[in-house]
Design a protein around this motif. Structure first.
Motif: not given
Length: 76
Positions: A2-5, A7-8, A44-45, A48-49, A51
């Motif tokens: 995904s775009r969020k991943q 960017l991360t 944090q990464i 986030a990955l 979830g």
């Protein structure tokens, strides 16, 4: 991904490249100062990955519904 991943991962790569650049000239003091924040960034990464939600003060055996209910404001 995904775009969020994406960017991360890009942010992680940028931080790691910057850390490498600071290490090459022998700036060990700067690297030592950055280690705690780099550790937090990686944590944090990963959260986030995967979830997962980090934070909160609920014990490990508290059901999620009880945690969510505890976050609401009490009526006045």
């Amino acid at each position: 991904m995904s775009r969020k991943q994406v960017l991360t991962v890009a942010v992680l790569v940028a931080v790691l490249v910057w850390s490498t650049v600071m290490t090459v000239p022998g700036e060990l003091t700067a690297v030592a100062a950055l280690l705690p924040s780099l550790g937090l960034l990686v944590q944090q990464i990963v959260a986030a990955l995967h979830g997962t939600e980090t934070g909160g003060n609920a014990p490990a055996d508290t059901p999620p519904a009880a945690v969510a209910a505890g976050r609401e404001e009490s009526p006045r």
